[in-house]
Design a protein around this motif. Structure first.
Motif, short mmCIF file in Angstrom:
data_model
loop_
_atom_site.label_atom_id
_atom_site.label_comp_id
_atom_site.label_asym_id
_atom_site.label_seq_id
_atom_site.Cartn_x
_atom_site.Cartn_y
_atom_site.Cartn_z
N SER A 1 2.54 28.64 19.22
CA SER A 1 2.17 30.05 19.40
C SER A 1 3.37 30.85 19.88
O SER A 1 4.38 30.31 20.31
CB SER A 1 1.04 30.16 20.44
N PRO B 1 -1.04 37.64 23.27
CA PRO B 1 -0.78 36.84 22.07
C PRO B 1 -0.14 37.71 20.99
O PRO B 1 -0.35 38.92 20.94
CB PRO B 1 -2.18 36.38 21.64
N TYR C 1 -0.26 28.06 12.81
CA TYR C 1 0.97 28.80 13.12
C TYR C 1 1.69 29.24 11.86
O TYR C 1 2.26 30.33 11.81
CB TYR C 1 1.89 27.94 13.99
N SER D 1 -3.17 30.23 18.95
CA SER D 1 -2.89 31.01 20.16
C SER D 1 -3.00 30.08 21.37
O SER D 1 -3.68 29.06 21.32
CB SER D 1 -3.87 32.18 20.30
#
Length: 391
Positions: A128, A253, A354, A386
């Motif tokens: 992340s 995020p 990802y 995340s």
């Protein structure tokens, strides 16, 4: 080289090695609590003349994957005294940790790297990214008022509502940590944390922020919202601090829509990769993962240097999995040459969300025909990765 699972007799030595390697000091009165915490870890150690030379912690945790909880081994506390460095100790500990996690049914593993390239060679890949948004007082402009209300809490009285919001939020992503009550209390919320929860007109909790205010600065460590109403309500709450602060920092995020919806979205942002993830047990991972099954099956030819039990070919699709692995040095059934050749890093990035298969193919990581990669692209759900926590 003898690697041992350390017993409580070595916990104090383990703490001393952490203090030396990570350059901090545990105050005397907190040592008993830290030793109790270590009882939850599996600590692998290498001894030299009965003294601890190197160690690695595996923390038994779980992450959310496609709405399910998967067992996860959290790697932490990897340390070696300088006189034993460059002796292959960490390499041996990492390989043994993979074996231990496989035996314990931990399908995936996460870690916070001191160096991304170092852990990449062992099969961990970026999980992340986060964005650190820096705001000036002038940026704190109210939006049209949301119809709900804000209630503030502290560590002593924080409600179960925030865990419910967090769990609902987790379902939108892969890789989010499953938090127990103790994890919230011991790892997420500290004694100085402030908590603000947004409730809608039906008194349903729809968002929260964890934050600190000190020295005319507001640091928002988590902003978790289930809808835009809560997002606006919490933003307006932040803006109400304009008489108390000169700067506001938001850790978010990478996928969070902030600052698109504020009046002046031209703000300072710093992007950084954060945690890393790895599949430990590929066969179990592919069996549990919910692929879109309407496309034709595709062969994945996988290479995993440090977890050789994952090496082989996997036929995925139509809600089934066929595995072709070597047994006793010879392959039972020879899989076809068609399909996609990839590393454990590539597969980990794809499964967690990802990176997309086509992205990796276009960068030259996946090998095979574009037609086969397109099949895999359609097969993998569009769920992003995340991660908020630290260990």
């Amino acid at each position: 080289m003898d690697i041992k699972v350390l017993t409580e007799n070595y916990f104090l030595e383990s703490l001393k090695l952490s203090e030396y390697a990570f350059q901090y000091k545990i105050v005397e009165e907190r040592i008993p609590a830290r030793r109790d915490m270590l009882k939850k870890h599996k600590i692998l150690g290498i001894l030299e003349q009965e003294k601890l030379a190197a160690k690695l912690h595996i923390i038994p945790l779980a992450v959310n994957m496609n709405g399910e909880e998967w067992k996860m081994g959290g790697i932490a506390g990897v340390a070696t005294y300088p006189e034993y460095r460059r002796s292959g100790y960490v390499r041996s500990l990492m390989i043994e940790a993979l074996r231990q996690m496989l035996a314990d049914g931990q399908i995936v593993s996460l870690l916070h790297p001191f160096d991304f390239s170092f852990y990449r060679k062992y099969g961990w890949e970026i999980l992340s990214e986060y964005k650190k948004v820096s705001l000036e007082k002038k940026d704190l402009a109210l939006l049209p008022i949301s119809p709900g209300r804000i209630i503030r809490y502290s560590k002593e009285d924080f409600p179960q509502d925030i865990n419910h919001i967090y769990q609902m939020y987790c379902n939108q992503f892969n890789g989010m940590l499953v938090r127990s009550f103790d994890w919230w209390k011991d790892q997420v919320i500290d004694d100085n944390s402030q908590i603000a929860v947004y409730y809608n007109q039906a008194n349903e909790a729809k968002g929260y922020i964890l934050y600190h205010v000190k020295d005319r600065k507001m640091d928002v460590e988590e902003m978790v919202c289930l809808n835009q109403e809560a997002r606006v309500g919490l933003w307006n709450f932040i803006c109400q601090h304009d008489s108390m602060v000169e700067k506001v920092f938001l850790t978010l995020p990478i996928h969070d829509p902030f600052p698109y919806f504020i009046q002046q979205p031209k703000v300072s942002m710093e992007l950084q990769p954060y945690f890393m993830a790895r599949i430990v047990d590929v066969e179990e991972c592919l069996r549990k993962f919910e692929f879109n099954s309407e496309t034709e099956p595709v062969f994945l030819h996988l290479e995993d240097t440090f977890a050789p039990w994952n090496n082989g070919s996997y036929l995925i699709g139509h809600d089934q999995l066929k595995v072709f692995k070597e047994k006793n040095g010879s392959q039972c059934v020879q899989p076809p040459k068609r399909g996609i050749h990839l590393s454990i890093n590539d597969l980990s990035a794809i499964i967690f969300g990802y990176k997309r298969p086509l992205e990796l193919y276009q960068m030259g990581y996946l090998k095979g025909s574009e037609e086969e990669v397109q099949k895999l692209e359609r097969m993998v759900p569009h769920i992003k990765s995340s991660f908020y926590d630290f260990f």
